[in-house]
Write an enzyme that holds these catalytic residues in place. Sequence first.
Site, PDB file in Angstrom:
ATOM      1  N   GLY A  25     102.269 -55.611   5.372  1.00 14.71           N
ATOM      2  CA  GLY A  25     102.915 -54.347   5.049  1.00 14.71           C
ATOM      3  C   GLY A  25     103.151 -53.533   6.303  1.00 14.71           C
ATOM      4  O   GLY A  25     103.257 -54.080   7.404  1.00 14.71           O
ATOM      5  N   CYS A  26     103.250 -52.223   6.161  1.00 17.91           N
ATOM      6  CA  CYS A  26     103.419 -51.346   7.318  1.00 17.91           C
ATOM      7  C   CYS A  26     102.310 -51.602   8.329  1.00 17.91           C
ATOM      8  O   CYS A  26     101.136 -51.640   7.968  1.00 17.91           O
ATOM      9  CB  CYS A  26     103.404 -49.888   6.859  1.00 17.91           C
ATOM     10  SG  CYS A  26     103.492 -48.690   8.206  1.00 17.91           S
ATOM     11  N   PHE A  27     102.667 -51.747   9.599  1.00 22.24           N
ATOM     12  CA  PHE A  27     101.662 -52.187  10.580  1.00 22.24           C
ATOM     13  C   PHE A  27     100.722 -51.098  11.077  1.00 22.24           C
ATOM     14  O   PHE A  27      99.713 -51.381  11.722  1.00 22.24           O
ATOM     15  CB  PHE A  27     102.291 -52.916  11.770  1.00 22.24           C
ATOM     16  CG  PHE A  27     103.476 -52.262  12.451  1.00 22.24           C
ATOM     17  CD1 PHE A  27     103.656 -50.891  12.477  1.00 22.24           C
ATOM     18  CD2 PHE A  27     104.424 -53.058  13.103  1.00 22.24           C
ATOM     19  CE1 PHE A  27     104.735 -50.312  13.122  1.00 22.24           C
ATOM     20  CE2 PHE A  27     105.514 -52.494  13.762  1.00 22.24           C
ATOM     21  CZ  PHE A  27     105.674 -51.121  13.762  1.00 22.24           C
ATOM     22  N   PRO A  30      97.046 -51.456   9.102  1.00 24.13           N
ATOM     23  CA  PRO A  30      96.264 -52.614   9.533  1.00 24.13           C
ATOM     24  C   PRO A  30      95.763 -52.513  10.966  1.00 24.13           C
ATOM     25  O   PRO A  30      94.659 -52.958  11.266  1.00 24.13           O
ATOM     26  CB  PRO A  30      97.252 -53.774   9.363  1.00 24.13           C
ATOM     27  CG  PRO A  30      98.139 -53.338   8.248  1.00 24.13           C
ATOM     28  CD  PRO A  30      98.311 -51.856   8.450  1.00 24.13           C
TER      29      PRO A  30
END
Length: 221
Positions: A25-27, A30
């Site tokens: 997903g959006c980095f 993470p």
Amino acid sequence: MTIEKVEEGLHRNRQRLELATFGMGCFWGPEARFGSMAGVIRTRVGFAGGTMPSPTYRQMADHTETIQIEFDPQQISYEEVLKEFWQNHYPNRDNYKGRQYISLLHYHTDQQRQIIKKVLPEMESRLGELIETEISSFTQFTLAEERHQKYYLKRYPKALEQLKELYPDSRFLTDSTFAARLNGFVKGFGTKDSMLKEISQWSIGEDEKAYLTELFAMMKW
């Protein structure tokens, strides 16, 4: 005090460090999550999985938002990295922006490929469904623009001002272990006590430990 002097012990054994590359997903999130984990030495966000050369955030084409970490396998295993990866995103969701947010996993060695084969059925059993993560051999990783690196930490300008001596140029944040921990901390991963405890255990000089301990303890957000 320079960031190189502060972190030279953490990067001393680079020959034993491993890379892991994945999209979940959006980095931004993470990177904060993995940046908070003991044994993770470096975090960077970028683009991978596609064919277009030199992707950017505005022109990603067939690439995926990706995080790449460098970790010490004597402190955290690739199996632990994989479990953290699969436990913290849904690998089968529809992606409304093409490939930008797909679940992606690139292995760097045959040993990593074998570990993926071992862990995958366990995680499918835990999730109760087949995992649709795109899994393939690593080919390339393009670093995202500087503004995306350590994104959550950069949302605290007062903190960045206090870090000026250590990071006179914000680009120095990209490869810094300490910056990775701070980025995770402000996102809500870990506590002040856990940060201070980890710093006390880092393989750096006592002067450097004292400097980081005092700096972090006195920071205003």
